[in-house]
Scaffold this motif. Structure first.
Motif, PDB file in Angstrom:
ATOM      1  N   THR A  51      -9.978  -3.749   7.998  1.00 34.60           N
ATOM      2  CA  THR A  51     -10.343  -3.836   6.576  1.00 34.60           C
ATOM      3  C   THR A  51     -10.062  -5.242   6.052  1.00 34.60           C
ATOM      4  N   ASP A 179     -17.008  -0.261   6.214  1.00 37.91           N
ATOM      5  CA  ASP A 179     -15.610  -0.057   6.591  1.00 37.91           C
ATOM      6  C   ASP A 179     -15.363   1.429   6.826  1.00 37.91           C
ATOM      7  N   GLU A 180     -15.252   1.802   8.071  1.00 39.89           N
ATOM      8  CA  GLU A 180     -15.045   3.196   8.475  1.00 39.89           C
ATOM      9  C   GLU A 180     -15.930   4.156   7.677  1.00 39.89           C
TER      10      GLU A 180
END
Ligand SMILES: Nc1ncnc2c1ncn2[C@@H]1O[C@H](COP(=O)(O)OP(=O)(O)OP(=O)(O)O)[C@@H](O)[C@H]1O
Ligand SMILES: [Mg+2]
Length: 262
Positions: A51, A179-180
């Protein structure tokens, strides 16, 4: 005689990038270059800095040394309107996507246009969605044409991520940073959403950089995998070259603490 196309700037570039939080070195003198059109998975154990790296690229996190480049511009030095203009060229996708729960899917999809609309036009669109055909086409691309009028709160997690992808299509970014984006979905849905995300990016020649906690969903979808560990690149290459022993080593500390998330 055909002319050789001009080399376009890399979608993403890091040069000797370093970032530390206190004593912890998150990025250590890292180089990275992602050419236009490449689909890249960024993997690594929890807390390794995935991140943070994405935040460096959007200018939200300052580097201590080195430089970052996004679509040929420096997100670390741009400010205000110039940074916003750069970020409008980038599509973002997160784990729990920032859809507005009370609004219908169509309005959420059209948020992808907001950066290009005046405030007045944006407000009017809440009452009478403009460019409905645009939203309809995007929802059809993600297999949700019949849910255009559905309130977001009535959609499942997988459907919400599809609406978020439809919003990206309407935004039409040059690069997607995620992000994920599938961490909250079960493995089957996660694979479906990743396949769709990478497919949508690649069909328009966009690059994407997608952080993923789990190796399992990298599968055959990405051109390249980069794995971060202890501030360095642990692996950088095609997914097929990432051997099971290397994978076990990447997650070895996490295994000792209960194993990676399945
Ligand atoms: N602003 C900050 N100040 C201090 N420490 C931070 C800050 N942001 C992140 N960290 C720390 O830096 C490390 C990397 O965090 P980051 O969120 O980038 O990891 P991650 O790889 O995305 O992890 P996860 O897979 O759990 O999402 C963590 O130890 C985190 O606690
Ligand atoms: Mg993270």
């Amino acid at each position: 005689m055909s002319k050789r196309p001009e080399a376009s700037p890399a979608a993403v570039r890091l040069r000797a990038a370093s970032l530390a939080f206190g004593q912890r070195q998150i990025l250590q003198d890292l180089d990275l270059e992602i050419p236009s059109g490449q689909a890249v998975a960024l993997i690594g154990p929890s807390g390794v800095g995935k991140t943070s790296l994405l935040r460096v690229l959007t200018g939200a996190q300052a580097l201590q040394a080195g430089s970052a480049e996004l679509l040929g511009e420096n997100p670390q030095t741009l400010k205000g309107a110039k940074l916003r203009a750069l970020l409008l060229r980038v599509g973002h996708l997160y784990q729990n996507d920032a859809l507005v729960p009370g609004l219908r899917a169509v309005h959420n999809v059209l948020v992808g246009r907001l950066g290009r609309w005046s405030l007045l036009r944006s407000i009017i669109s809440l009452i009478w969605p403009r460019d409905v055909e645009l939203a309809r086409a995007a929802m059809a691309r993600v297999g949700l044409e019949d849910r255009l009028a559905a309130p977001i709160s009535n959609l499942s997690g997988g459907e919400r991520q599809r609406v978020a992808l439809a919003r990206l299509l309407v935004q039409n970014p040059e690069l997607i940073l995620a992000d994920e984006p599938v961490a909250a979905l079960d493995p089957r849905l996660a694979r479906e959403v990743i396949e769709l995300l990478v497919g949508l990016a690649k069909e328009e020649g966009r690059s994407c950089l997608v952080s993923l906690h789990d190796w399992e969903i990298v599968g055959p979808y990405f051109d390249r995998v980069i794995a971060l560990k202890d501030g360095r690149w642990f692996f950088d290459g095609p997914p097929g070259d990432f051997l099971p022993e290397a994978l076990a080593e990447l997650y070895v500390d996490e295994k000792a603490n209960g194993g990676p998330r399945a």
